[in-house]
Enzyme design. Structure first.
Site, PDB file in Angstrom:
ATOM      1  NE  ARG A  12      -1.117   2.773   2.596  1.00 14.65           N
ATOM      2  CZ  ARG A  12      -1.106   3.674   2.966  1.00 14.65           C
ATOM      3  NH1 ARG A  12      -0.800   4.931   1.835  1.00 14.65           N
ATOM      4  NH2 ARG A  12      -0.465   4.104   3.998  1.00 14.65           N
ATOM      5  CG  ASP A  13       3.512   4.331   3.007  1.00 14.61           C
ATOM      6  OD1 ASP A  13       3.251   5.353   2.366  1.00 14.61           O
ATOM      7  OD2 ASP A  13       4.311   4.439   3.812  1.00 14.61           O
ATOM      8  CG  HIS A 204       5.839   4.509   9.087  1.00 12.26           C
ATOM      9  ND1 HIS A 204       5.118   3.504   8.705  1.00 12.26           N
ATOM     10  CD2 HIS A 204       6.427   5.401   7.889  1.00 12.26           C
ATOM     11  CE1 HIS A 204       5.060   3.855   7.110  1.00 12.26           C
ATOM     12  NE2 HIS A 204       5.742   4.943   6.989  1.00 12.26           N
ATOM     13  CG  HIS A 206       9.630   7.566   4.895  1.00 13.35           C
ATOM     14  ND1 HIS A 206       9.222   7.880   3.771  1.00 13.35           N
ATOM     15  CD2 HIS A 206       9.048   6.867   5.506  1.00 13.35           C
ATOM     16  CE1 HIS A 206       8.087   7.436   3.436  1.00 13.35           C
ATOM     17  NE2 HIS A 206       7.670   6.798   4.509  1.00 13.35           N
ATOM     18  CB  CYS A 237       5.570  11.268   1.505  1.00  9.08           C
ATOM     19  SG  CYS A 237       4.083  12.533   2.034  1.00  9.08           S
ATOM     20  CG  ASN A 246       7.789   3.372   3.982  1.00  6.46           C
ATOM     21  OD1 ASN A 246       7.513   4.192   4.924  1.00  6.46           O
ATOM     22  ND2 ASN A 246       7.091   3.239   2.885  1.00  6.46           N
TER      23      ASN A 246
END
Length: 287
Positions: A12-13, A204, A206, A237, A246
């Protein structure tokens, strides 16, 4: 050493901002490969407007086709009640809402203030609770913002606390632009831990400036046991210029193994999943 929980966000991300169109078949096979590697928590879908995130337009079909072995939990982004309804129909196990510790980022990302965003999430959490569905919260820009610079640790902690009070069982503190260092990340976590137990927090991070692994190690020292990562380091992003992917799941699992931690993930098969999606991205048509 304690077991470390990895939440795989690549499907997803990781994929949502890629400039090529990834087929449903490829997404489903990626999830299958991740499961074969032993991944048990997978962020696989996003029920948002396909006009804003076209890569996720097939989320319902992906969820219909992915395998459902015992012990595997699927997570989906649901910013509103419409998205929650779609997630419930798709049979996800957990949903997520996104807040921010930065007022400027919140306004550019979801066109409202931090306070307004939290109020938007309130009916989503209430409905999810009625349906027996867990909700995960994300706090973007928990360390630094591309528009405001450094974020006060107390500001990030306040948003985390509000999400927890609203019913989020786990809060992922996100270094959205990858500027965090062990020092700044630990300062942010220390502020959060004044209000929340470590068991309710996740990292989370990056890897824009190569500090994500060090930040994970420092966070473990603060008591955290859950971290997000993305196979092949996918993701970024659209509202944070220069924010690369990430931290790669392969790198995280390898480092945790070196430190003696157990993730339950087969590193060889995880690397094979990463090679698979990298090849798919290289050969897919641009959108």
């Amino acid at each position: 050493m304690a077991r470390i929980k990895i939440v795989e966000v690549g499907p997803r991300d990781g994929l949502q901002n890629e400039k090529v169109l990834i087929s449903t078949d490829t997404k489903v096979e990626l999830v299958e490969r991740l499961i074969a590697a032993g991944v048990t928590h997978i962020e696989a879908a996003s029920f948002v407007s396909p006009r804003w995130v076209p890569q996720m337009a097939d989320s319902a079909e992906v969820m219909r086709r992915v395998p459902r072995p015992a012990g595997v939990r699927y997570l989906a982004l649901t910013p509103n009640l419409q998205g929650l309804d779609a997630a419930l129909a798709a049979g996800v196990h957990e949903v997520a809402v996104f807040g921010s510790a930065s007022e400027a980022f919140s306004r550019r990302n979801i066109n409202c203030s931090i306070a307004e965003s939290l109020e938007r999430f309130r009916p989503v959490l209430a409905r999810a609770r009625d349906e027996g569905l867990k909700v995960r919260g994300y706090v973007s820009c928990a360390v630094a913002c591309p528009y405001e610079g450094a974020i006060a640790p107390e500001a990030a902690a306040e948003v985390a606390l509000r999400l927890h009070q609203m019913g989020c069982h786990e809060i992922a503190m996100s270094d959205t632009i990858g500027r965090g260092t062990p020092g700044t990340v630990c300062a942010m976590l220390a502020a959060c831990l004044k209000h929340l137990p470590a068991a309710h927090l996740a990292g989370h991070y990056h890897d824009t400036f190569g500090s994500a692994l060090a930040n994970i190690e420092a966070s473990i020292g603060m008591g955290l046991g859950t971290f997000d990562s993305s196979v092949a380091g996918l993701g970024g992003c659209p509202y944070a210029e220069g924010a690369t992917g990430n931290v790669a799941s392969e790198a995280v699992v390898a480092r945790l193994q070196e430190l003696g931690h157990d993730t339950g993930i087969d590193l060889t098969r995880l690397r094979e999943a990463g090679a698979f999606i990298r090849h798919a991205l290289l050969t897919a048509p641009r959108r």
